[in-house]
Design a protein around this motif. Structure first.
Motif, PDB file in Angstrom:
ATOM      1  N   UNK A   1       7.732   5.224   7.036  1.00 58.83           N
ATOM      2  CA  UNK A   1       8.643   4.098   6.471  1.00 58.83           C
ATOM      3  C   UNK A   1       8.465   2.985   6.128  1.00 58.83           C
ATOM      4  N   UNK A   2       7.899   3.020   5.887  1.00 61.56           N
ATOM      5  CA  UNK A   2       7.800   1.961   4.518  1.00 61.56           C
ATOM      6  C   UNK A   2       8.075   3.101   3.183  1.00 61.56           C
ATOM      7  N   UNK A   3       7.217   3.648   3.483  1.00 62.71           N
ATOM      8  CA  UNK A   3       7.424   4.536   2.181  1.00 62.71           C
ATOM      9  C   UNK A   3       8.901   4.937   2.626  1.00 62.71           C
ATOM     10  N   UNK A   4       9.278   5.721   3.156  1.00 60.88           N
ATOM     11  CA  UNK A   4      10.971   6.072   3.101  1.00 60.88           C
ATOM     12  C   UNK A   4      11.659   5.026   2.583  1.00 60.88           C
ATOM     13  N   UNK A   5      11.347   3.490   2.989  1.00 62.72           N
ATOM     14  CA  UNK A   5      12.830   2.574   2.819  1.00 62.72           C
ATOM     15  C   UNK A   5      11.904   2.762   0.547  1.00 62.72           C
TER      16      UNK A   5
ATOM     17  N   UNK B   1       0.566  -1.098   0.405  1.00 60.32           N
ATOM     18  CA  UNK B   1      -0.147  -0.131  -0.255  1.00 60.32           C
ATOM     19  C   UNK B   1       0.442   1.682   0.173  1.00 60.32           C
ATOM     20  N   UNK B   2       1.787   1.077   0.791  1.00 60.44           N
ATOM     21  CA  UNK B   2       2.959   2.463   0.378  1.00 60.44           C
ATOM     22  C   UNK B   2       3.452   2.559  -0.736  1.00 60.44           C
ATOM     23  N   UNK B   3       4.045   1.267  -1.328  1.00 58.60           N
ATOM     24  CA  UNK B   3       4.514   1.828  -2.589  1.00 58.60           C
ATOM     25  C   UNK B   3       3.435   2.431  -3.792  1.00 58.60           C
ATOM     26  N   UNK B   4       2.137   1.747  -3.445  1.00 59.77           N
ATOM     27  CA  UNK B   4       1.371   2.452  -4.450  1.00 59.77           C
ATOM     28  C   UNK B   4       0.625   3.630  -3.944  1.00 59.77           C
ATOM     29  N   UNK B   5       0.496   4.379  -2.980  1.00 57.50           N
ATOM     30  CA  UNK B   5       0.656   5.714  -2.426  1.00 57.50           C
ATOM     31  C   UNK B   5       1.895   6.721  -2.766  1.00 57.50           C
ATOM     32  N   UNK B   6       3.226   6.340  -2.930  1.00 58.46           N
ATOM     33  CA  UNK B   6       3.693   6.375  -3.732  1.00 58.46           C
ATOM     34  C   UNK B   6       3.457   6.840  -5.434  1.00 58.46           C
ATOM     35  N   UNK B   7       3.193   6.298  -5.879  1.00 55.27           N
ATOM     36  CA  UNK B   7       2.586   5.995  -7.366  1.00 55.27           C
ATOM     37  C   UNK B   7       1.823   7.098  -7.420  1.00 55.27           C
ATOM     38  N   UNK B   8       0.987   7.142  -6.836  1.00 55.03           N
ATOM     39  CA  UNK B   8      -0.354   7.814  -6.907  1.00 55.03           C
ATOM     40  C   UNK B   8       0.264   9.087  -6.497  1.00 55.03           C
ATOM     41  N   UNK B   9       1.100   9.779  -5.643  1.00 55.37           N
ATOM     42  CA  UNK B   9       1.571  11.089  -5.350  1.00 55.37           C
ATOM     43  C   UNK B   9       2.735  11.392  -6.662  1.00 55.37           C
ATOM     44  N   UNK B  10       3.224  10.057  -7.286  1.00 54.20           N
ATOM     45  CA  UNK B  10       4.320  10.888  -8.296  1.00 54.20           C
ATOM     46  C   UNK B  10       3.635  11.219  -9.454  1.00 54.20           C
ATOM     47  N   UNK B  11       2.157  10.983  -9.150  1.00 54.98           N
ATOM     48  CA  UNK B  11       1.520  11.335 -10.511  1.00 54.98           C
ATOM     49  C   UNK B  11       0.319  12.281 -10.633  1.00 54.98           C
ATOM     50  N   UNK B  12       0.970  13.158  -9.467  1.00 50.01           N
ATOM     51  CA  UNK B  12       0.376  14.401  -8.679  1.00 50.01           C
ATOM     52  C   UNK B  12       0.831  15.673  -9.463  1.00 50.01           C
ATOM     53  N   UNK B  13      -0.126  16.192 -10.158  1.00 52.17           N
ATOM     54  CA  UNK B  13       0.721  17.401 -10.436  1.00 52.17           C
ATOM     55  C   UNK B  13       0.503  18.905 -10.189  1.00 52.17           C
ATOM     56  N   UNK B  14       1.151  19.479  -9.449  1.00 59.06           N
ATOM     57  CA  UNK B  14       1.177  20.931  -8.772  1.00 59.06           C
ATOM     58  C   UNK B  14       1.641  20.343  -7.613  1.00 59.06           C
ATOM     59  N   UNK B  15       1.436  21.825  -6.156  1.00 58.28           N
ATOM     60  CA  UNK B  15       1.531  21.838  -4.981  1.00 58.28           C
ATOM     61  C   UNK B  15       0.040  20.807  -4.316  1.00 58.28           C
ATOM     62  N   UNK B  16       0.553  20.271  -3.464  1.00 56.14           N
ATOM     63  CA  UNK B  16      -0.726  19.403  -2.466  1.00 56.14           C
ATOM     64  C   UNK B  16      -0.419  19.106  -0.997  1.00 56.14           C
TER      65      UNK B  16
ATOM     66  N   UNK C   1      15.789   3.812  -8.236  1.00 58.62           N
ATOM     67  CA  UNK C   1      14.598   3.789  -8.519  1.00 58.62           C
ATOM     68  C   UNK C   1      13.381   4.601  -8.901  1.00 58.62           C
ATOM     69  N   UNK C   2      13.223   4.764  -7.289  1.00 61.85           N
ATOM     70  CA  UNK C   2      12.335   6.061  -7.074  1.00 61.85           C
ATOM     71  C   UNK C   2      12.498   7.947  -8.123  1.00 61.85           C
ATOM     72  N   UNK C   3      10.862   8.282  -7.886  1.00 64.48           N
ATOM     73  CA  UNK C   3      11.346   9.026  -8.689  1.00 64.48           C
ATOM     74  C   UNK C   3      11.178  10.329  -7.895  1.00 64.48           C
ATOM     75  N   UNK C   4      11.314  10.737  -6.549  1.00 61.93           N
ATOM     76  CA  UNK C   4      10.829  11.591  -5.717  1.00 61.93           C
ATOM     77  C   UNK C   4      12.132  11.684  -4.743  1.00 61.93           C
ATOM     78  N   UNK C   5      12.211  12.336  -4.709  1.00 61.94           N
ATOM     79  CA  UNK C   5      12.892  12.957  -3.139  1.00 61.94           C
ATOM     80  C   UNK C   5      12.381  12.873  -1.296  1.00 61.94           C
ATOM     81  N   UNK C   6      12.831  13.114  -0.342  1.00 63.00           N
ATOM     82  CA  UNK C   6      12.091  12.894   0.592  1.00 63.00           C
ATOM     83  C   UNK C   6      12.518  13.855   2.039  1.00 63.00           C
ATOM     84  N   UNK C   7      12.164  14.338   2.827  1.00 63.82           N
ATOM     85  CA  UNK C   7      12.791  15.076   3.900  1.00 63.82           C
ATOM     86  C   UNK C   7      11.366  14.982   4.704  1.00 63.82           C
ATOM     87  N   UNK C   8      12.339  13.879   5.645  1.00 66.18           N
ATOM     88  CA  UNK C   8      11.167  13.202   7.239  1.00 66.18           C
ATOM     89  C   UNK C   8      11.427  14.705   8.929  1.00 66.18           C
TER      90      UNK C   8
END
Length: 416
Positions: free
Chosen positions: A49-53, A17-32, A59-66
């Protein structure tokens, strides 16, 4: 960044589910700004932590700060606290060099509340001189009366000038952050910066409100997405503590969160099963098969709204009681039932034990006679049916009542 959870254990099957949510976020356009809305203790931190892992993989398309809001709740500067974590992570992850952050750091400090606290006195001191600051209160008093003295006129002019300058500084900060973010994303060939905030609902209401306000007004940048783990119901109640019980806190929160995501409660039975096995299988082989836990767990989870943190506390406490006392194997389920009861409804539990000299059916009538909730129906069914049919020792109401009273006494004596 070191993550705190053991990823080998995923009884709730949330890694996917964490992976699917990340895929959803990656497809979003603009600030949310996204809310991961779930009750406290339901596993939001592990899910993050699953998302951060997953994002740590190349291969991930985004970077993150926690950022853990609860860890920084002690400060009166939510904005500076968040920016400090962002700057530290930028440097630690080698997203950008320390020298390249000097401009944005100075602008962050310029708009912080720390500068604003002393601004009025400072302005008056600069305008009127060090000996004239004592006239500040007189100037304010004259404004209140409608009279405009020389001092109050200077105060009016300087205040509006400062307001205009503050707005300009905030705009400059946002622009600088936008440029810094774009530079990082281009150099790392990434699409978005995801800023993850955990445990906001545990913070002081004033801290949470100010942090959300700053996110809304200062981080409106196309490439930035906030992902905030929160119990919206709890946060909503906290906000009412600040603005009053009649305040529409749900609508207020909708100003900040434009997307709400949730954690499914599926596989909770499997999680409970694995916890039971982990603690008790060495002492009671095939412990999970010994009782009808599938039925017990399903009904308890739904009726008592148990969270993962509830499971951990209840089962660990049951294990301690089991080890410290001469508890027979078949009594374990009764212990778990009573601990769940005490955890989720302490008032009813206290009524229950106050009448522990009566038989179990009388207690049942006293505690639950006026309620038709799922919770009350579960408790009635369990007391009068499930427990009584489990073992020859429990075949009569009298024996069940005696056993329950004995176990209540053990629980209270071993209270953690």
């Amino acid at each position: 960044m070191r993550l705190k959870h053991d990823f080998k254990e995923d009884n709730l099957q949330r890694k996917e589910t964490a992976k699917q949510y990340l895929q959803f976020i990656n497809k979003l356009q603009g600030n949310h700004t996204i809310a991961l809305d779930a009750p406290w203790g339901s596993g939001k931190s592990k899910f993050i932590d699953f998302m951060c892992e997953d994002m740590d993989k190349d291969k991930n398309k985004d970077i993150y700060i926690k950022y853990n809001a609860w860890d920084n709740d002690y400060t009166d500067e939510p904005f500076l606290s968040l920016m400090s974590e962002i700057f530290s992570s930028f440097e630690e992850k080698k997203y950008i060099g320390k020298d390249e952050l000097k401009n944005i750091k100075s602008k962050a400090i310029a708009i912080s509340k720390a500068v604003g606290k002393g601004i009025t006195k400072g302005l008056v001191k600069n305008i009127l001189g060090s000996d004239a600051t004592k006239d500040l209160s007189d100037g304010i008093e004259s404004l209140a009366k409608g009279a405009i003295s020389e001092t109050s006129q200077l105060l009016i002019d300087s205040t509006f000038k400062n307001m205009s300058q503050t707005k300009k500084t905030r705009e400059q900060f946002t622009e600088e952050l936008k440029n810094t973010t774009k530079k990082i994303l281009e150099e790392k060939s990434k699409n978005k910066l995801i800023i993850i905030i955990d445990e906001l609902d545990r913070c002081k209401p004033t801290f949470a409100i100010e942090l959300l306000e700053n996110i809304k007004h200062l981080f409106a940048i196309e490439e930035v997405i906030f992902f905030i783990a929160v119990d919206r119901t709890q946060l909503s109640e906290s906000i009412k503590a600040v603005y009053g019980s009649g305040f529409d806190s749900d609508t207020y929160l909708d100003r900040f969160f434009d997307i709400n995501l949730y954690l499914k409660k599926n596989n909770m039975q499997e999680h409970f099963k694995q916890k039971i096995i982990k603690y008790f299988n060495e002492d009671i082989p095939c412990v999970y098969d010994y009782f009808d836990y599938h039925k017990f767990c399903k009904e308890a989870i739904e009726a008592l709204e148990l969270t993962l943190r509830d499971f951990e506390k209840i089962i660990s406490e049951a294990y301690l009681i089991y080890k410290l006392n001469s508890i027979r194997d078949f009594e374990l389920e009764v212990i778990l039932f009573l601990l769940m009861f005490r955890k989720k409804s302490p008032q009813d539990y206290n009524t229950f034990i106050d009448h522990n000299n009566q038989n179990i059916t009388q207690i049942n009538i006293i505690v639950f006679k006026e309620s038709n909730s799922n919770y009350a129906i579960f408790m009635r069914t369990y007391i009068l049916s499930i427990l009584r049919d489990k073992n020859e020792t429990l075949k009569t109401v009298a024996k069940l009542s005696t056993l329950t009273n004995t176990l209540i006494q053990i629980i209270e004596e071993t209270k953690l």
